[in-house]
Write an enzyme that holds these catalytic residues in place. Structure first.
Site, PDB file in Angstrom:
ATOM      1  N   ASP A 294      -6.979   4.327  -4.138  1.00 46.84           N
ATOM      2  CA  ASP A 294      -7.592   3.929  -3.062  1.00 46.84           C
ATOM      3  C   ASP A 294      -8.189   5.454  -2.984  1.00 46.84           C
ATOM      4  OD1 ASP A 294      -7.847   2.100  -0.745  1.00 46.84           O
ATOM      5  OD2 ASP A 294      -7.365   3.989   0.196  1.00 46.84           O
TER       6      ASP A 294
ATOM      7  N   LYS B 111       0.787  -0.987   0.009  1.00 50.31           N
ATOM      8  CA  LYS B 111       0.010  -0.211  -0.076  1.00 50.31           C
ATOM      9  C   LYS B 111       0.950   1.264  -0.062  1.00 50.31           C
ATOM     10  CE  LYS B 111      -4.477   0.972   0.311  1.00 50.31           C
ATOM     11  NZ  LYS B 111      -5.644   0.162  -0.265  1.00 50.31           N
TER      12      LYS B 111
END
Ligand code: NDP
Ligand code: 2IT
Length: 453
Positions: A171, A131
């Site tokens: 995201d 991430k």
């Protein structure tokens, strides 16, 4: 091999995680939630605790942090911090989104990369967990400012990623526009047109249904859970938080399956529309968020039958059959969970990552309702990202109908894996436990094969 006493108990394990990660509450929370289930399960499985597998997964392979300088429209120099957390690549290249939001910290990205490792394993596709992101706040920025920021971010990130190394995607705060700017800069620097990012536009290597996949997938997962009780979505009311990519597509699928969506929200508050937020209203919200870049408060000006609740109010007090938290982490606490339960909510499907805090998780588990953690229910997005990677590698694109079927099959597969490891003697399925164990087992077995690396 080490003696069995090296296998510490759960409180000592958590204390160690806290000690090694000071000031990182979200990361400690995510590890705790997983460890609660894994410790019980590996109790009699010596090979996993002798090899310190959970301890190793809870230590990212690496955390890359860098400075991102950019110039705003007034010519001022702005400085942000960027990160990429590469958590674990045991079953495939690191894979996971990029988040641009002022609340982004190393702790938030470490929790997300840790969760992603289990989620990606659950999909059945060969993807490791990662991430990234920045504390950059895209709100109120011009398109040119966004472009300059994305280019500067990629100017550092490019050296750490690659189609077989680490494949970022979107995201919070990162959608098709930002992926375009970042992919353009990657291609410019490296002169490579490869599947290094997913969530790309259809003209330049993107996959059909990637945009819709997370929200749709969360509803497919909900459908699978309801089916175990002989129920379905038709005729049920749903409370949804968020009004971004995941929330609007979850709403769209609930409506398509005959449910009634009562709420949407953003970080300022929520709207409650007792008439239901149908497809035309969802389209209006999509345009508000993606094109006009407005706030959900504007909804009540367009649809006066609805009410707006500001000051950061959350929608969990609105009575409903189904709840889908689709905004952000820790947006639903123990008290909210008790309110939902008292109002008769029968199922919760998390579109966001870790939206329910630990008290809330414990309340849902104790009440034995149908409760799906994000790592299972929101995996549809990264699953279609995995399919985008396959299409890029093969230099081809699949048809929408094929992809829809694949997404439904993948969500059904994740549901099956949760049942396999989460169903108790009384027939109740603890989906948190099922998802944690199934995700852990796949990664752990790969790690055992590699020895101590
Ligand atoms: P978007 O940026 O499209 O939308 C985010 C939504 O959540 C907005 O409505 C935003 O409101 C709200 N929000 C963001 N931060 C906060 C906050 N601190 N408090 C309250 N509301 C907040 O992001 P996505 O829809 O893509 O992501 C939503 C969630 O889903 C995240 O948890 C993400 O990690 C998760 N997810 C996303 C996937 C994807 O494919 N996009 C895949 C799997 C999970 P505001 O406009 O006020 O910021
Ligand atoms: O949390 C997530 O699963 C995502 N933001 C999507 C990640 C991806 O690589 O598609």
């Amino acid at each position: 091999m080490p003696a069995a006493e090296d296998h510490v108990d759960l409180p000592r394990f958590i204390a160690g995680v806290e000690k090694r990660n000071p000031g990182q509450p979200e990361f400690v929370q995510a590890v705790t939630e997983v460890a609660e289930d894994i410790f019980e399960w590996i109790g009699d499985k010596v090979k996993y605790h002798e090899a310190q597998i959970l301890r190793r997964i809870a230590e990212p392979d690496r955390v890359i942090s860098f400075r991102v300088c950019w110039q705003d429209d007034k010519g001022h120099i702005r400085v942000q911090r960027g990160w990429r957390v590469q958590n674990n690549n045991s079953i495939g290249p690191y894979k996971g989104g990029i988040r641009f939001h002022p609340s982004v910290t190393e702790s938030v990205l470490k929790f997300l990369a840790f969760e992603q490792t289990f989620k990606n394993a659950l999909t059945g596709l060969p993807m490791g967990g990662g991430k990234g992101g920045s504390n950059f706040n895209p709100k109120g920025k011009s398109a040119n400012e966004i472009m300059r920021f994305c280019q500067s971010f990629m100017t550092e990130l490019y050296r750490h990623i690659g189609a077989d190394v680490d494949v970022p995607a979107g995201d919070i705060g990162v959608g098709g526009r930002e992926i375009g700017y970042m992919f353009g800069q990657y291609k410019r620097i490296t002169n490579n047109f490869t599947g290094v990012l997913t969530g790309k536009g259809l003209e330049w290597g993107g996959s059909l249904i990637r945009t819709e996949a997370t929200g749709y997938g969360a509803v497919y997962f909900l459908q699978n859970m309801l089916k175990t009780k002989g129920e379905d979505i038709a005729g049920k009311t749903a409370v949804i938080s968020g009004s971004g990519n995941v929330a609007t597509h979850a709403a769209e699928k609930i409506v398509a399956l005959g449910g009634k969506v009562l709420t949407l929200s953003d970080s300022d508050g929520f709207v409650h529309d007792p008439d239901g937020i149908g497809q035309d209203k969802i389209d209006w919200v999509k345009d508000l968020k993606n094109v006009r870049r407005g706030r959900i408060a504007d909804y009540v000006k367009e649809f006066p039958g609805a009410t707006y609740h500001g000051d950061g109010a959350r929608p969990w007090g609105v009575p409903c059959d189904l709840a889908l938290p689709c905004a952000t982490q820790n947006e639903l606490d123990g008290k909210d969970a008790e309110t939902l339960l008292a109002n008769g909510c029968m199922a919760v499907s998390e579109g966001a990552n870790m939206p329910t805090d630990l008290d809330g998780v414990h309340a849902f588990k104790a009440a034995k309702i149908l409760y799906a953690p994000g790592k299972a229910s929101n995996a549809g997005g990264v699953a279609v990202s995995g399919l985008e990677m396959s299409q890029n590698s093969a230099r081809m694109s699949w048809k929408e109908a094929e992809l829809q079927t694949m997404l439904q099959d993948i969500m059904a597969g994740i549901h099956e894996r949760c049942l396999e490891y989460g169903r108790g003697a009384d027939g109740h399925t603890d989906y948190v436990k099922g998802a944690n164990i199934a995700g852990f087992k796949k990664v752990a077995d790969a790690m055992l094969a590699y020895g101590v690396v």
